[in-house]
Design a protein around this motif. Structure first.
Motif, PDB file in Angstrom:
ATOM      1  N   ASN A  66       6.477  84.555  66.487  1.00 12.48           N
ATOM      2  CA  ASN A  66       6.993  85.235  67.478  1.00 12.48           C
ATOM      3  C   ASN A  66       7.641  83.721  68.536  1.00 12.48           C
ATOM      4  O   ASN A  66       8.685  83.485  69.877  1.00 12.48           O
ATOM      5  CB  ASN A  66       5.943  85.357  68.831  1.00 12.48           C
ATOM      6  CG  ASN A  66       6.064  86.776  68.199  1.00 12.48           C
ATOM      7  OD1 ASN A  66       7.449  87.548  68.010  1.00 12.48           O
ATOM      8  ND2 ASN A  66       4.743  86.954  68.256  1.00 12.48           N
ATOM      9  N   ARG A 105      11.560  83.458  67.567  1.00  5.25           N
ATOM     10  CA  ARG A 105      11.981  84.336  68.050  1.00  5.25           C
ATOM     11  C   ARG A 105      12.623  84.279  69.705  1.00  5.25           C
ATOM     12  O   ARG A 105      13.801  84.797  70.099  1.00  5.25           O
ATOM     13  CB  ARG A 105      11.251  86.145  68.718  1.00  5.25           C
ATOM     14  CG  ARG A 105      11.537  86.673  67.457  1.00  5.25           C
ATOM     15  CD  ARG A 105      10.767  88.491  67.392  1.00  5.25           C
ATOM     16  NE  ARG A 105      10.834  88.799  66.165  1.00  5.25           N
ATOM     17  CZ  ARG A 105       9.621  88.861  65.114  1.00  5.25           C
ATOM     18  NH1 ARG A 105       8.780  88.151  65.589  1.00  5.25           N
ATOM     19  NH2 ARG A 105       9.933  89.598  63.966  1.00  5.25           N
ATOM     20  N   ASP A 106      11.747  84.098  70.173  1.00  2.84           N
ATOM     21  CA  ASP A 106      12.121  83.295  71.400  1.00  2.84           C
ATOM     22  C   ASP A 106      13.033  82.279  71.451  1.00  2.84           C
ATOM     23  O   ASP A 106      13.370  82.519  72.015  1.00  2.84           O
ATOM     24  CB  ASP A 106      11.265  81.900  71.943  1.00  2.84           C
ATOM     25  CG  ASP A 106       9.233  83.107  71.946  1.00  2.84           C
ATOM     26  OD1 ASP A 106       9.137  83.940  72.480  1.00  2.84           O
ATOM     27  OD2 ASP A 106       8.833  81.940  72.747  1.00  2.84           O
ATOM     28  N   ARG A 107      13.260  80.979  70.281  1.00  2.00           N
ATOM     29  CA  ARG A 107      14.573  79.847  70.181  1.00  2.00           C
ATOM     30  C   ARG A 107      15.704  80.942  69.923  1.00  2.00           C
ATOM     31  O   ARG A 107      16.883  80.517  70.463  1.00  2.00           O
ATOM     32  CB  ARG A 107      14.482  79.216  69.840  1.00  2.00           C
ATOM     33  CG  ARG A 107      13.491  78.240  69.455  1.00  2.00           C
ATOM     34  CD  ARG A 107      13.582  77.780  70.770  1.00  2.00           C
ATOM     35  NE  ARG A 107      13.023  76.347  70.614  1.00  2.00           N
ATOM     36  CZ  ARG A 107      12.417  76.174  72.176  1.00  2.00           C
ATOM     37  NH1 ARG A 107      12.952  77.048  73.390  1.00  2.00           N
ATOM     38  NH2 ARG A 107      11.159  75.241  72.891  1.00  2.00           N
ATOM     39  N   LEU A 108      15.562  82.357  69.110  1.00  2.00           N
ATOM     40  CA  LEU A 108      16.678  83.039  68.628  1.00  2.00           C
ATOM     41  C   LEU A 108      17.283  83.695  69.600  1.00  2.00           C
ATOM     42  O   LEU A 108      18.314  84.239  69.989  1.00  2.00           O
ATOM     43  CB  LEU A 108      16.321  83.221  67.404  1.00  2.00           C
ATOM     44  CG  LEU A 108      16.125  83.494  65.942  1.00  2.00           C
ATOM     45  CD1 LEU A 108      15.761  84.033  64.932  1.00  2.00           C
ATOM     46  CD2 LEU A 108      17.193  82.381  65.573  1.00  2.00           C
ATOM     47  N   ASP A 109      16.128  84.901  70.071  1.00  7.54           N
ATOM     48  CA  ASP A 109      16.489  84.959  72.212  1.00  7.54           C
ATOM     49  C   ASP A 109      17.726  83.933  72.292  1.00  7.54           C
ATOM     50  O   ASP A 109      18.294  84.672  73.285  1.00  7.54           O
ATOM     51  CB  ASP A 109      15.071  85.341  72.619  1.00  7.54           C
ATOM     52  CG  ASP A 109      14.546  86.771  72.082  1.00  7.54           C
ATOM     53  OD1 ASP A 109      15.322  86.965  71.913  1.00  7.54           O
ATOM     54  OD2 ASP A 109      13.048  86.907  72.737  1.00  7.54           O
ATOM     55  N   GLN A 110      17.256  82.956  73.042  1.00  4.50           N
ATOM     56  CA  GLN A 110      17.958  81.837  74.079  1.00  4.50           C
ATOM     57  C   GLN A 110      19.491  81.248  73.789  1.00  4.50           C
ATOM     58  O   GLN A 110      20.233  81.800  73.503  1.00  4.50           O
ATOM     59  CB  GLN A 110      16.827  80.844  74.339  1.00  4.50           C
ATOM     60  CG  GLN A 110      15.433  81.362  75.471  1.00  4.50           C
ATOM     61  CD  GLN A 110      14.895  80.492  75.372  1.00  4.50           C
ATOM     62  OE1 GLN A 110      14.243  79.148  73.627  1.00  4.50           O
ATOM     63  NE2 GLN A 110      13.853  79.778  76.114  1.00  4.50           N
ATOM     64  N   SER A 127      20.810  83.672  71.033  1.00  5.64           N
ATOM     65  CA  SER A 127      22.031  84.483  71.209  1.00  5.64           C
ATOM     66  C   SER A 127      21.902  84.972  73.013  1.00  5.64           C
ATOM     67  O   SER A 127      23.107  84.897  72.449  1.00  5.64           O
ATOM     68  CB  SER A 127      20.815  85.730  70.338  1.00  5.64           C
ATOM     69  OG  SER A 127      22.120  87.120  70.976  1.00  5.64           O
ATOM     70  N   HIS A 128      21.760  85.158  73.389  1.00  4.27           N
ATOM     71  CA  HIS A 128      22.254  84.932  75.292  1.00  4.27           C
ATOM     72  C   HIS A 128      23.492  83.851  74.835  1.00  4.27           C
ATOM     73  O   HIS A 128      24.304  84.116  75.722  1.00  4.27           O
ATOM     74  CB  HIS A 128      20.496  84.528  76.146  1.00  4.27           C
ATOM     75  CG  HIS A 128      21.255  85.167  77.020  1.00  4.27           C
ATOM     76  ND1 HIS A 128      21.377  83.749  78.423  1.00  4.27           N
ATOM     77  CD2 HIS A 128      21.361  86.130  77.956  1.00  4.27           C
ATOM     78  CE1 HIS A 128      21.827  84.522  79.421  1.00  4.27           C
ATOM     79  NE2 HIS A 128      21.753  85.883  79.028  1.00  4.27           N
ATOM     80  N   GLU A 133      17.275  90.828  63.492  1.00  3.70           N
ATOM     81  CA  GLU A 133      17.074  91.580  64.709  1.00  3.70           C
ATOM     82  C   GLU A 133      18.224  90.640  66.195  1.00  3.70           C
ATOM     83  O   GLU A 133      18.409  91.205  67.072  1.00  3.70           O
ATOM     84  CB  GLU A 133      15.997  90.471  65.304  1.00  3.70           C
ATOM     85  CG  GLU A 133      15.055  90.715  64.136  1.00  3.70           C
ATOM     86  CD  GLU A 133      13.639  90.639  64.459  1.00  3.70           C
ATOM     87  OE1 GLU A 133      13.053  90.191  65.613  1.00  3.70           O
ATOM     88  OE2 GLU A 133      12.560  90.709  63.642  1.00  3.70           O
ATOM     89  N   TYR A 134      19.504  89.887  65.719  1.00  2.00           N
ATOM     90  CA  TYR A 134      20.022  89.462  66.409  1.00  2.00           C
ATOM     91  C   TYR A 134      21.717  89.878  65.810  1.00  2.00           C
ATOM     92  O   TYR A 134      22.015  88.359  65.173  1.00  2.00           O
ATOM     93  CB  TYR A 134      20.291  87.684  66.684  1.00  2.00           C
ATOM     94  CG  TYR A 134      18.411  87.940  67.721  1.00  2.00           C
ATOM     95  CD1 TYR A 134      18.219  87.623  68.274  1.00  2.00           C
ATOM     96  CD2 TYR A 134      17.057  87.346  66.347  1.00  2.00           C
ATOM     97  CE1 TYR A 134      17.167  87.629  68.831  1.00  2.00           C
ATOM     98  CE2 TYR A 134      16.085  87.288  67.104  1.00  2.00           C
ATOM     99  CZ  TYR A 134      16.262  87.913  68.344  1.00  2.00           C
ATOM    100  OH  TYR A 134      14.459  87.592  68.714  1.00  2.00           O
TER     101      TYR A 134
END
Ligand SMILES: N[C@@H](CCC(=O)N[C@@H](CS)C(=O)NCC(=O)O)C(=O)O
Length: 216
Positions: free
Chosen positions: A137, A140-145, A147-148, A182-183
Protein backbone atom coordinates in the motif's frame (compact mmCIF):
# COMPACT_ATOMS: atom_id res chain seq x y z
CA UNK A 1 38.69 8.04 -23.00
CA UNK A 2 37.53 4.50 -22.27
CA UNK A 3 34.50 4.16 -20.01
CA UNK A 4 34.36 1.05 -17.84
CA UNK A 5 31.40 0.11 -15.70
CA UNK A 6 31.03 -2.78 -13.27
CA UNK A 7 28.23 -5.33 -13.21
CA UNK A 8 27.42 -8.68 -11.58
CA UNK A 9 29.39 -11.62 -12.93
CA UNK A 10 26.11 -13.50 -12.79
CA UNK A 11 23.15 -11.29 -12.05
CA UNK A 12 20.66 -12.62 -9.46
CA UNK A 13 17.89 -11.15 -11.62
CA UNK A 14 18.65 -13.84 -14.24
CA UNK A 15 19.04 -11.36 -17.08
CA UNK A 16 15.85 -9.39 -16.50
CA UNK A 17 17.82 -6.16 -16.52
CA UNK A 18 16.85 -5.15 -12.99
CA UNK A 19 20.37 -4.73 -11.61
CA UNK A 20 21.38 -1.10 -11.46
CA UNK A 21 24.05 -1.32 -14.13
CA UNK A 22 21.04 -1.41 -16.49
CA UNK A 23 20.21 2.30 -16.04
CA UNK A 24 23.87 3.20 -16.61
CA UNK A 25 24.04 1.04 -19.75
CA UNK A 26 20.80 2.60 -20.97
CA UNK A 27 22.16 6.14 -20.46
CA UNK A 28 25.40 5.24 -22.23
CA UNK A 29 23.42 3.85 -25.16
CA UNK A 30 21.17 6.93 -25.31
CA UNK A 31 24.32 9.08 -25.40
CA UNK A 32 25.89 6.88 -28.08
CA UNK A 33 28.95 6.06 -25.97
CA UNK A 34 31.03 2.89 -26.12
CA UNK A 35 31.86 1.25 -22.84
CA UNK A 36 33.58 -1.77 -21.35
CA UNK A 37 32.08 -3.87 -18.58
CA UNK A 38 34.11 -5.38 -15.73
CA UNK A 39 32.26 -8.30 -14.17
CA UNK A 40 32.51 -8.91 -10.44
CA UNK A 41 31.65 -11.83 -8.23
CA UNK A 42 29.86 -11.13 -4.92
CA UNK A 43 33.16 -11.89 -3.17
CA UNK A 44 35.18 -9.43 -5.29
CA UNK A 45 32.57 -6.72 -4.65
CA UNK A 46 33.43 -6.85 -0.94
CA UNK A 47 37.23 -6.79 -1.41
CA UNK A 48 39.39 -3.66 -0.93
CA UNK A 49 40.06 -2.96 -4.65
CA UNK A 50 36.33 -2.63 -5.36
CA UNK A 51 35.57 -0.97 -2.02
CA UNK A 52 38.03 1.76 -3.01
CA UNK A 53 35.67 2.50 -5.91
CA UNK A 54 32.34 1.70 -4.25
CA UNK A 55 32.46 2.05 -0.44
CA UNK A 56 29.30 -0.05 0.01
CA UNK A 57 30.59 -3.02 -1.98
CA UNK A 58 27.95 -2.77 -4.69
CA UNK A 59 27.64 -2.40 -8.44
CA UNK A 60 27.58 -0.34 -10.60
CA UNK A 61 30.67 1.84 -10.73
CA UNK A 62 31.81 4.03 -13.59
CA UNK A 63 35.42 4.79 -14.47
CA UNK A 64 36.59 7.25 -17.09
CA UNK A 65 40.30 8.08 -16.88
CA UNK A 66 40.96 9.01 -13.27
CA UNK A 67 37.29 9.76 -12.54
CA UNK A 68 35.55 7.00 -10.60
CA UNK A 69 31.88 7.30 -9.69
CA UNK A 70 29.33 5.15 -7.89
CA UNK A 71 25.54 5.47 -7.35
CA UNK A 72 23.61 4.76 -10.53
CA UNK A 73 21.73 8.07 -10.34
CA UNK A 74 24.94 10.10 -10.03
CA UNK A 75 26.50 8.16 -12.90
CA UNK A 76 23.48 8.74 -15.15
CA UNK A 77 23.55 12.44 -14.23
CA UNK A 78 27.25 12.64 -15.10
CA UNK A 79 26.63 11.02 -18.48
CA UNK A 80 23.61 13.27 -19.11
CA UNK A 81 25.51 16.43 -18.21
CA UNK A 82 28.42 15.69 -20.51
CA UNK A 83 26.65 14.25 -23.54
CA UNK A 84 23.60 15.23 -25.55
CA UNK A 85 20.16 13.68 -25.57
CA UNK A 86 19.38 13.13 -21.91
CA UNK A 87 18.82 16.61 -20.49
CA UNK A 88 17.10 19.62 -22.05
CA UNK A 89 19.18 22.70 -22.94
CA UNK A 90 16.77 25.09 -21.25
CA UNK A 91 18.05 25.65 -17.69
CA UNK A 92 14.66 25.36 -15.97
CA UNK A 93 13.60 22.28 -17.93
CA UNK A 94 17.01 20.76 -17.12
CA UNK A 95 16.52 21.42 -13.40
CA UNK A 96 13.07 19.82 -13.57
CA UNK A 97 14.46 16.72 -15.34
CA UNK A 98 17.11 16.37 -12.61
CA UNK A 99 14.35 16.74 -10.01
CA UNK A 100 12.62 13.70 -11.54
CA UNK A 101 15.87 11.74 -11.29
CA UNK A 102 15.96 12.44 -7.57
CA UNK A 103 12.26 11.68 -7.24
CA UNK A 104 12.90 8.27 -8.82
CA UNK A 105 15.66 7.23 -6.44
CA UNK A 106 14.65 9.00 -3.25
CA UNK A 107 10.83 8.99 -3.34
CA UNK A 108 9.72 6.11 -5.58
CA UNK A 109 12.49 3.57 -5.05
CA UNK A 110 12.57 3.20 -1.23
CA UNK A 111 9.11 1.62 -0.75
CA UNK A 112 9.74 -0.63 -3.78
CA UNK A 113 13.05 -1.83 -2.32
CA UNK A 114 11.50 -2.34 1.14
CA UNK A 115 8.99 -4.74 -0.40
CA UNK A 116 11.75 -6.59 -2.29
CA UNK A 117 13.84 -6.92 0.87
CA UNK A 118 10.85 -8.16 2.86
CA UNK A 119 10.15 -10.85 0.27
CA UNK A 120 13.81 -11.88 0.13
CA UNK A 121 14.68 -11.84 3.81
CA UNK A 122 11.45 -12.04 5.84
CA UNK A 123 9.41 -14.56 3.87
CA UNK A 124 9.65 -17.19 6.63
CA UNK A 125 8.66 -14.86 9.46
CA UNK A 126 5.22 -15.44 10.99
CA UNK A 127 4.28 -11.77 10.45
CA UNK A 128 5.41 -11.58 6.80
CA UNK A 129 1.94 -12.15 5.30
CA UNK A 130 0.52 -9.37 7.48
CA UNK A 131 3.31 -6.90 6.72
CA UNK A 132 3.33 -7.33 2.95
CA UNK A 133 0.00 -5.56 2.27
CA UNK A 134 1.22 -2.57 4.29
CA UNK A 135 4.40 -2.39 2.22
CA UNK A 136 2.42 -2.75 -1.01
CA UNK A 137 0.00 0.00 0.00
CA UNK A 138 2.95 2.34 0.55
CA UNK A 139 4.02 1.63 -3.02
CA UNK A 140 0.45 2.19 -4.24
CA UNK A 141 0.39 5.59 -2.54
CA UNK A 142 3.40 6.66 -4.62
CA UNK A 143 2.14 5.02 -7.81
CA UNK A 144 -1.22 6.81 -7.42
CA UNK A 145 0.57 10.15 -7.16
CA UNK A 146 2.92 9.46 -10.04
CA UNK A 147 0.10 8.15 -12.23
CA UNK A 148 -1.91 11.29 -11.50
CA UNK A 149 1.02 13.53 -12.44
CA UNK A 150 1.88 11.65 -15.64
CA UNK A 151 -1.74 11.55 -16.79
CA UNK A 152 -1.86 10.94 -20.53
CA UNK A 153 1.59 12.36 -21.29
CA UNK A 154 4.32 10.29 -22.89
CA UNK A 155 7.06 11.48 -20.52
CA UNK A 156 7.19 13.26 -17.18
CA UNK A 157 8.15 16.72 -18.38
CA UNK A 158 8.18 17.32 -22.12
CA UNK A 159 10.70 15.27 -24.10
CA UNK A 160 12.25 12.03 -22.83
CA UNK A 161 15.03 12.81 -20.34
CA UNK A 162 17.31 11.23 -17.76
CA UNK A 163 14.41 11.79 -15.35
CA UNK A 164 12.29 9.32 -17.32
CA UNK A 165 15.24 6.95 -17.68
CA UNK A 166 15.68 6.77 -13.90
CA UNK A 167 11.94 6.65 -13.17
CA UNK A 168 11.31 3.84 -15.65
CA UNK A 169 14.34 1.94 -14.32
CA UNK A 170 12.84 2.11 -10.82
CA UNK A 171 9.30 1.17 -11.93
CA UNK A 172 10.65 -1.85 -13.83
CA UNK A 173 11.52 -3.37 -10.46
CA UNK A 174 7.75 -3.88 -9.99
CA UNK A 175 7.30 -5.95 -13.11
CA UNK A 176 7.31 -9.25 -11.27
CA UNK A 177 4.40 -8.03 -9.13
CA UNK A 178 0.91 -7.09 -10.30
CA UNK A 179 1.22 -3.63 -8.79
CA UNK A 180 2.16 -1.82 -11.97
CA UNK A 181 -0.78 -3.41 -13.84
CA UNK A 182 -3.12 -1.42 -11.61
CA UNK A 183 -1.90 1.76 -13.35
CA UNK A 184 -2.38 1.48 -17.12
CA UNK A 185 -0.72 4.83 -17.85
CA UNK A 186 2.38 3.83 -15.84
CA UNK A 187 2.51 0.42 -17.53
CA UNK A 188 2.42 2.16 -20.91
CA UNK A 189 5.06 4.63 -19.73
CA UNK A 190 7.40 1.77 -18.82
CA UNK A 191 6.67 0.01 -22.12
CA UNK A 192 7.44 3.26 -23.99
CA UNK A 193 10.84 3.45 -22.31
CA UNK A 194 11.56 -0.21 -22.97
CA UNK A 195 10.73 0.27 -26.66
CA UNK A 196 13.53 2.80 -27.12
CA UNK A 197 16.34 1.36 -29.25
CA UNK A 198 18.93 2.44 -26.65
CA UNK A 199 17.05 0.51 -23.94
CA UNK A 200 16.91 -2.55 -26.18
CA UNK A 201 20.66 -2.45 -26.85
CA UNK A 202 21.41 -2.09 -23.14
CA UNK A 203 19.00 -4.87 -22.23
CA UNK A 204 20.38 -7.25 -24.86
CA UNK A 205 23.97 -6.59 -23.75
CA UNK A 206 23.29 -7.48 -20.10
CA UNK A 207 21.20 -10.50 -21.12
CA UNK A 208 24.00 -11.79 -23.35
CA UNK A 209 26.40 -11.67 -20.39
CA UNK A 210 23.95 -13.52 -18.17
CA UNK A 211 23.38 -16.17 -20.85
CA UNK A 212 27.13 -16.63 -21.36
CA UNK A 213 27.72 -16.89 -17.59
CA UNK A 214 24.95 -19.51 -17.28
CA UNK A 215 26.39 -21.56 -20.12
CA UNK A 216 29.94 -21.41 -18.76
N1 LIG B 1 21.93 3.17 -4.59
C1 LIG B 1 22.84 2.30 -5.28
C2 LIG B 1 22.39 0.88 -5.05
C3 LIG B 1 23.36 -0.12 -5.64
C4 LIG B 1 22.87 -1.53 -5.40
O1 LIG B 1 21.99 -1.81 -4.54
N2 LIG B 1 23.47 -2.45 -6.14
C5 LIG B 1 23.08 -3.84 -6.01
C6 LIG B 1 22.83 -4.44 -7.39
S1 LIG B 1 21.46 -3.66 -8.17
C7 LIG B 1 24.22 -4.62 -5.38
O2 LIG B 1 25.36 -4.40 -5.69
N3 LIG B 1 23.85 -5.55 -4.50
C8 LIG B 1 24.80 -6.40 -3.87
C9 LIG B 1 25.07 -6.02 -2.47
O3 LIG B 1 24.56 -4.99 -1.99
O4 LIG B 1 25.82 -6.76 -1.82
C10 LIG B 1 22.88 2.63 -6.78
O5 LIG B 1 21.85 3.09 -7.29
O6 LIG B 1 23.92 2.46 -7.43
Amino acid sequence: MTITITAFEKSPDRGRGLARDMSVRWALEEAGLDYDVRLLSFGAMKEPPHLAHQPFGQIPTYAEGDLVLFESGAIVLHIAEHHGGLLPDDAKARARAITWMFAAVSTMEPPIVHRESAILTERDESWHEHRLPTLENRIRDRLDQLSHRLGGADWLDGAFSAGDLMMISVLRRLKSSALLDEYPNLSLYVARGEARPAFQRAFDAQLALFTAASAG
